[in-house]
Scaffold this motif. Structure first.
Motif, PDB file in Angstrom:
ATOM      1  N   TYR A   2      37.254  46.323  48.107  1.00 30.62           N
ATOM      2  CA  TYR A   2      37.033  44.885  47.271  1.00 30.62           C
ATOM      3  C   TYR A   2      36.955  45.304  45.813  1.00 30.62           C
TER       4      TYR A   2
ATOM      5  N   GLY B 115      41.219  46.044  42.555  1.00 32.74           N
ATOM      6  CA  GLY B 115      42.417  45.812  41.438  1.00 32.74           C
ATOM      7  C   GLY B 115      43.598  45.607  41.920  1.00 32.74           C
ATOM      8  N   LYS B 116      43.479  45.172  43.388  1.00 32.43           N
ATOM      9  CA  LYS B 116      44.862  44.982  44.088  1.00 32.43           C
ATOM     10  C   LYS B 116      45.543  43.448  43.608  1.00 32.43           C
TER      11      LYS B 116
ATOM     12  N   GLN C 185      44.675  42.091  40.690  1.00 32.84           N
ATOM     13  CA  GLN C 185      44.841  42.378  39.509  1.00 32.84           C
ATOM     14  C   GLN C 185      46.047  42.824  38.899  1.00 32.84           C
TER      15      GLN C 185
ATOM     16  N   ARG D 249      44.488  33.433  35.039  1.00 28.65           N
ATOM     17  CA  ARG D 249      44.703  34.957  34.582  1.00 28.65           C
ATOM     18  C   ARG D 249      46.127  35.236  34.297  1.00 28.65           C
TER      19      ARG D 249
ATOM     20  N   GLN E  71      46.618  34.076  30.844  1.00 28.45           N
ATOM     21  CA  GLN E  71      45.624  34.922  29.995  1.00 28.45           C
ATOM     22  C   GLN E  71      46.550  36.004  29.920  1.00 28.45           C
TER      23      GLN E  71
ATOM     24  N   ILE F 179      41.665  47.634  33.846  1.00 28.29           N
ATOM     25  CA  ILE F 179      41.833  46.307  33.769  1.00 28.29           C
ATOM     26  C   ILE F 179      41.397  45.453  32.524  1.00 28.29           C
TER      27      ILE F 179
ATOM     28  N   ASP G 150      42.018  42.150  29.363  1.00 32.45           N
ATOM     29  CA  ASP G 150      42.539  40.821  29.080  1.00 32.45           C
ATOM     30  C   ASP G 150      44.160  40.613  29.298  1.00 32.45           C
TER      31      ASP G 150
HETATM   32  N1  LIG Z   1      39.888  40.075  32.172  1.00 34.36           N
HETATM   33  C1  LIG Z   1      39.580  41.153  32.755  1.00 34.36           C
HETATM   34  N2  LIG Z   1      39.012  41.944  32.242  1.00 34.36           N
HETATM   35  C2  LIG Z   1      38.371  43.013  32.847  1.00 34.36           C
HETATM   36  N3  LIG Z   1      38.262  43.254  34.040  1.00 34.36           N
HETATM   37  C3  LIG Z   1      38.784  42.139  34.804  1.00 34.36           C
HETATM   38  C4  LIG Z   1      39.427  40.927  34.252  1.00 34.36           C
HETATM   39  N4  LIG Z   1      39.663  40.393  35.347  1.00 34.36           N
HETATM   40  C5  LIG Z   1      39.335  40.950  36.439  1.00 34.36           C
HETATM   41  N5  LIG Z   1      38.865  42.046  36.122  1.00 34.36           N
HETATM   42  C6  LIG Z   1      38.260  42.965  37.098  1.00 34.36           C
HETATM   43  O1  LIG Z   1      38.971  43.044  38.192  1.00 34.36           O
HETATM   44  C7  LIG Z   1      38.043  42.855  39.442  1.00 34.36           C
HETATM   45  C8  LIG Z   1      38.487  42.494  40.679  1.00 34.36           C
HETATM   46  O2  LIG Z   1      39.694  42.898  41.269  1.00 34.36           O
HETATM   47  P1  LIG Z   1      40.657  42.287  42.093  1.00 34.36           P
HETATM   48  O3  LIG Z   1      40.517  40.963  42.432  1.00 34.36           O
HETATM   49  O4  LIG Z   1      42.097  42.833  41.687  1.00 34.36           O
HETATM   50  O5  LIG Z   1      40.200  43.418  43.573  1.00 34.36           O
HETATM   51  P2  LIG Z   1      40.885  43.243  44.777  1.00 34.36           P
HETATM   52  O6  LIG Z   1      41.152  44.561  45.108  1.00 34.36           O
HETATM   53  O7  LIG Z   1      42.197  42.246  44.906  1.00 34.36           O
HETATM   54  O8  LIG Z   1      39.703  43.041  45.898  1.00 34.36           O
HETATM   55  P3  LIG Z   1      39.667  41.979  47.171  1.00 34.36           P
HETATM   56  O9  LIG Z   1      39.883  43.078  48.257  1.00 34.36           O
HETATM   57  O10 LIG Z   1      38.490  41.644  47.274  1.00 34.36           O
HETATM   58  O11 LIG Z   1      40.872  41.182  47.390  1.00 34.36           O
HETATM   59  C9  LIG Z   1      36.964  42.481  38.752  1.00 34.36           C
HETATM   60  O12 LIG Z   1      35.765  42.947  39.518  1.00 34.36           O
HETATM   61  C10 LIG Z   1      36.977  42.855  37.367  1.00 34.36           C
HETATM   62  O13 LIG Z   1      36.224  44.163  37.162  1.00 34.36           O
END
Ligand SMILES: Nc1ncnc2c1ncn2[C@@H]1O[C@H](COP(=O)(O)OP(=O)(O)OP(=O)(O)O)[C@@H](O)[C@H]1O
Ligand SMILES: [Mg+2]
Length: 315
Positions: A107, A110-111, A113, A148, A151, A304, A306
């Motif tokens: 969780y 960053g996947k 993102q 996003r 952005q 990660i 903007d």
């Molecule tokens: N604009 C931003 N600037 C900096 N960090 C950001 C920004 N947008 C999102 N993030 C970071 O990305 C994180 C979310 O990452 P992401 O949604 O990619 O996780 P994931 O691996 O897909 O998790 P999951 O298993 O819940 O799907 C946030 O907690 C935050 O730290």
């Protein structure tokens, strides 16, 4: 020309319309789908299907090829930038077409993102690290964030409206819906010049629905079937496929990492490149390519922001 099904030997207008209404609208789709599946969906006889497929394969030559022809095909492979030079290097230059790349992590690692970022960069011209094509995004968790995308596009000096128009998003509500959407991709990708397909996440519905040991075999079989469809899709259309995957606790691990990717061997074998993501210090992320046939397993740091995904400031 490739959707001219009637040009195939053995296909009259009646058969062509059966194939089309079952979703097989291109010669590539017919060539790479298991014959039994086409039979079940169209009611066309098995032997006829084998004949039609032979004709389709000849047309797009998916049969035996010389090593030299394979080499030429590999040369048409393209790479998509992630926005981070370091991460691109770890991936051998970026996310490859004709391959499945899997991002695995817990969780918030960053996947999603990364998926949102490459939905933007895939559209860039080749000299800027793009694939010069559109994007299909299958969202199984309801975490696709259009804001996003706007952005990231704006922060990179692109027109966010144009970028957003080139991303086709579908929300998959359960695993059979997800499979249906994957079947749809064969037509969708041809008709919309798709060069990147994202499935975020490949596995969550399967894990949620097939609970218990007695259902595991069936789950893995279905997953395998659809992963192989994706492999064929990536090769038939020279496009990149990115999947995300969760980690699950490994109760038998006494030493080392107690987390392992979900989906077992089926996932491990189908994916060409597997990348582990985890959180690093000061909000950075660490990526490590695992099980790669040709890439070293060095941990790589990115962040990660903007603008999406970038190298960390110290680099
Ligand atoms: N604009 C931003 N600037 C900096 N960090 C950001 C920004 N947008 C999102 N993030 C970071 O990305 C994180 C979310 O990452 P992401 O949604 O990619 O996780 P994931 O691996 O897909 O998790 P999951 O298993 O819940 O799907 C946030 O907690 C935050 O730290
Ligand atoms: Mg996510």
């Amino acid at each position: 020309m490739l959707d001219d099904l009637e040009s195939l030997n053995g296909v009259g207008s009646a058969t062509a319309s059966k194939l089309r209404s079952a979703g097989y609208t291109t010669i590539e789709a017919i060539a790479v789908t298991p014959p039994r599946e086409i039979m079940e969906k169209t009611n066309v006889g098995f032997n006829t299907i084998l004949k039609i497929q032979a004709a389709a394969r000849q047309m797009i030559t998916t049969d035996f090829k010389t090593a030299q022809e394979f080499y030429e095909k590999r040369k048409t492979m393209k790479r998509c930038t992630t926005g981070s030079k370091k991460l691109n290097e770890a991936l051998g230059g970026g996310i490859e077409t004709q391959a499945l790349t899997e991002f695995i992590g817990e969780y918030g690692s960053g996947k999603t993102q990364i998926c949102l970022m490459i939905s933007v960069t895939a559209q860039l011209p080749a000299e800027q690290g793009g694939l010069e094509g559109n994007v299909a995004f299958i969202d199984t968790e309801g975490t696709f964030m259009p804001e996003r995308v706007y952005q990231i596009a704006s922060a990179r000096g692109l027109d966010p409206q144009t970028v957003a128009k080139n991303i086709l998003v579908a929300r998959a509500y359960n695993s059979s819906h997800q499979c249906l959407l994957i079947d749809r991709l064969f037509t969708l990708c041809a008709e919309n010049d798709i060069k990147l397909v994202i499935i975020d996440s490949m596995i969550s519905h399967f894990r949620g629905e097939y609970v218990g040991r007695e259902n595991l075999a069936e789950r893995q079989q279905k997953l395998n079937q659809y992963l192989h469809k994706l492999v064929r899709l990536s090769e038939a259309y020279n496009l990149a496929i990115v999947l995300t995957n969760q980690v699950q606790a490994n109760p038998t691990a006494f030493f080392g990492d107690p987390n392992r990717p979900a989906g077992g061997n089926v996932m491990a074998h189908a994916c060409t490149h597997r990348v582990f993501l985890r959180k690093g210090s000061k909000g950075t992320r660490i990526a490590r390519v695992i099980d790669s046939p040709c890439l070293p397993e060095v941990p790589t740091r990115f962040q990660i922001t903007d603008k999406g995904i970038e190298d960390t400031e110290e680099d």
